[in-house]
Design a protein around this motif. Sequence first.
Motif, PDB file in Angstrom:
ATOM      1  N   VAL A 251      42.128  35.730  37.741  1.00 31.63           N
ATOM      2  CA  VAL A 251      40.806  35.113  37.879  1.00 31.63           C
ATOM      3  C   VAL A 251      40.284  34.770  36.487  1.00 31.63           C
ATOM      4  O   VAL A 251      40.176  35.646  35.618  1.00 31.63           O
ATOM      5  CB  VAL A 251      39.817  36.064  38.588  1.00 31.63           C
ATOM      6  CG1 VAL A 251      38.432  35.430  38.665  1.00 31.63           C
ATOM      7  CG2 VAL A 251      40.327  36.428  39.978  1.00 31.63           C
ATOM      8  N   ALA A 253      37.684  34.283  33.773  1.00 32.57           N
ATOM      9  CA  ALA A 253      36.377  34.932  33.592  1.00 32.57           C
ATOM     10  C   ALA A 253      35.963  34.820  32.130  1.00 32.57           C
ATOM     11  O   ALA A 253      36.401  35.613  31.295  1.00 32.57           O
ATOM     12  CB  ALA A 253      36.432  36.392  34.026  1.00 32.57           C
ATOM     13  N   ARG A 265      34.325  38.809  44.379  1.00 34.19           N
ATOM     14  CA  ARG A 265      35.012  39.793  43.525  1.00 34.19           C
ATOM     15  C   ARG A 265      35.450  41.005  44.348  1.00 34.19           C
ATOM     16  O   ARG A 265      36.579  41.496  44.191  1.00 34.19           O
ATOM     17  CB  ARG A 265      34.091  40.240  42.387  1.00 34.19           C
ATOM     18  CG  ARG A 265      33.820  39.179  41.341  1.00 34.19           C
ATOM     19  CD  ARG A 265      33.205  39.788  40.090  1.00 34.19           C
ATOM     20  NE  ARG A 265      31.882  40.330  40.342  1.00 34.19           N
ATOM     21  CZ  ARG A 265      30.755  39.710  40.068  1.00 34.19           C
ATOM     22  NH1 ARG A 265      30.785  38.502  39.524  1.00 34.19           N
ATOM     23  NH2 ARG A 265      29.586  40.272  40.309  1.00 34.19           N
ATOM     24  N   THR A 276      42.039  39.496  35.020  1.00 30.30           N
ATOM     25  CA  THR A 276      41.183  38.439  34.502  1.00 30.30           C
ATOM     26  C   THR A 276      41.734  37.907  33.188  1.00 30.30           C
ATOM     27  O   THR A 276      42.462  38.600  32.466  1.00 30.30           O
ATOM     28  CB  THR A 276      39.744  38.937  34.294  1.00 30.30           C
ATOM     29  OG1 THR A 276      39.747  40.027  33.363  1.00 30.30           O
ATOM     30  CG2 THR A 276      39.129  39.391  35.610  1.00 30.30           C
TER      31      THR A 276
END
Length: 464
Positions: A251, A253, A265, A276
């Motif tokens: 992900v 971020a 999340r 992340t």
Amino acid sequence: MNGVVIAGVASGVGKTVATLAVCRALQRTGRVVQPAKAGPDFIDPSHHEAATWRASRTLDPWLEGESGMRRNYARGSGDVCVVEGMMGLYDGETSTARVAEALSLPVVLVVDASAGMESVAATALGFREYAARSGLDLDVAGVLASRAHGGRHEDGIREALPDELTYFGRIPPREDLEIPERHLGLEMGDESPLSTETLDAAADGIDVDAIVDAAREPEWFAAVEDEDDASARTTDAADAADADDRPTVAVAADDAFRFVYAATREFLRKRAEVVTFAPTAGDDLPDCDGVYLPGGYPELHAAELSASPALSTLADRAADGLPIFGECGGLMALAESLTTVDGETHEMAGILPADVTMRDRYQALDHVELRARTEALICPEGRTLRGHEFHYSEADPAIDARFAFDVIRGKGIDGEHDGLTEHRTLGTYAHVHPESGAFDRFVDAVAESGGGSRNGHDSSRAQH
């Protein structure tokens, strides 16, 4: 969990500051506050989190359905849930009033009192009576006076209120209680947080006892909480049984990718191992079975993104069939190029055949509904999916670009379609919520890609 909705008579009356002040006042009594936001907004919740150190819940009947919205509320925890409304109390088909009614929560009405006294009471009384005339089962419990001085000004407001309306206090007219804005709304909570001193000054004017007395636990809460606990135990048991098969989802971020619902999340962490990475900081794409690129502000960090090794790696992995899902800002990063408002053009990942250009005015702002043209990464063929769009950019797709969705409501990419797709990569202007079922399907696709299959995962989330 008891709850209360902080609603405004209109946009711009100081709902966010009032919400933060109420949260701060409750915290100073030792109570645990669960913040929440009516509507699909990402920015106001970031201020909630900065002030309370707790993730804010998103409560939107369009994105989640009424049952999904109630589940999302029940997944919060604390002594009091403070829900910030959107726009004016009655504005929009999924208005704050509809949210408060569906959740059976009382409303504290924020009125700008900077140029009024008795008129504040008249306004509040009109808002209370309008609920009954509109057939809404809604309790407008009283008034929180925004930008109100103390002394005679405050006394005049309080004394003018009829018995059925409670005076919940005032927010003082201070310049340091104004949160800076930019093109998508307020600046994020970690960029322009209100200081502790400022929040304390705002909280000093709140009648905490009145807020606590007004807040209540909805009758439906215990049943939904028990149902969700049972579902969570079943899911946890299933996860424990096949922990070795959990796929890995990367992900993005960082400052360019920051629009993520708390429920998203939570869902990804339940279904997958989440790693992340920060493309604007020079991070490369980590080892993973799938990628999620949330929305955010790629236009403010286009040069750093263009130079990031992550975008080149994304292009290579996309060609190999890695499932990649990008929402709004994620779509922009997956495109061929991004041109800023200053006219500077930067190369992006080049996976999706479109060039994106920032405009001075917003290009779309609405709840959306999409129908899948074919089997899509986040939706089966022929099914519909609800979401939300808000963007200042415009995408110019290639003539031979393939779209995953027809637009039933909203603008999408070209007014008729959304969801550019190439390989197993999908980029949409629409933001979706886990209650739509979109992330179930995404994680299933990632699991297949990674060799661990989670097909058959049952979800009680809303399907449209």
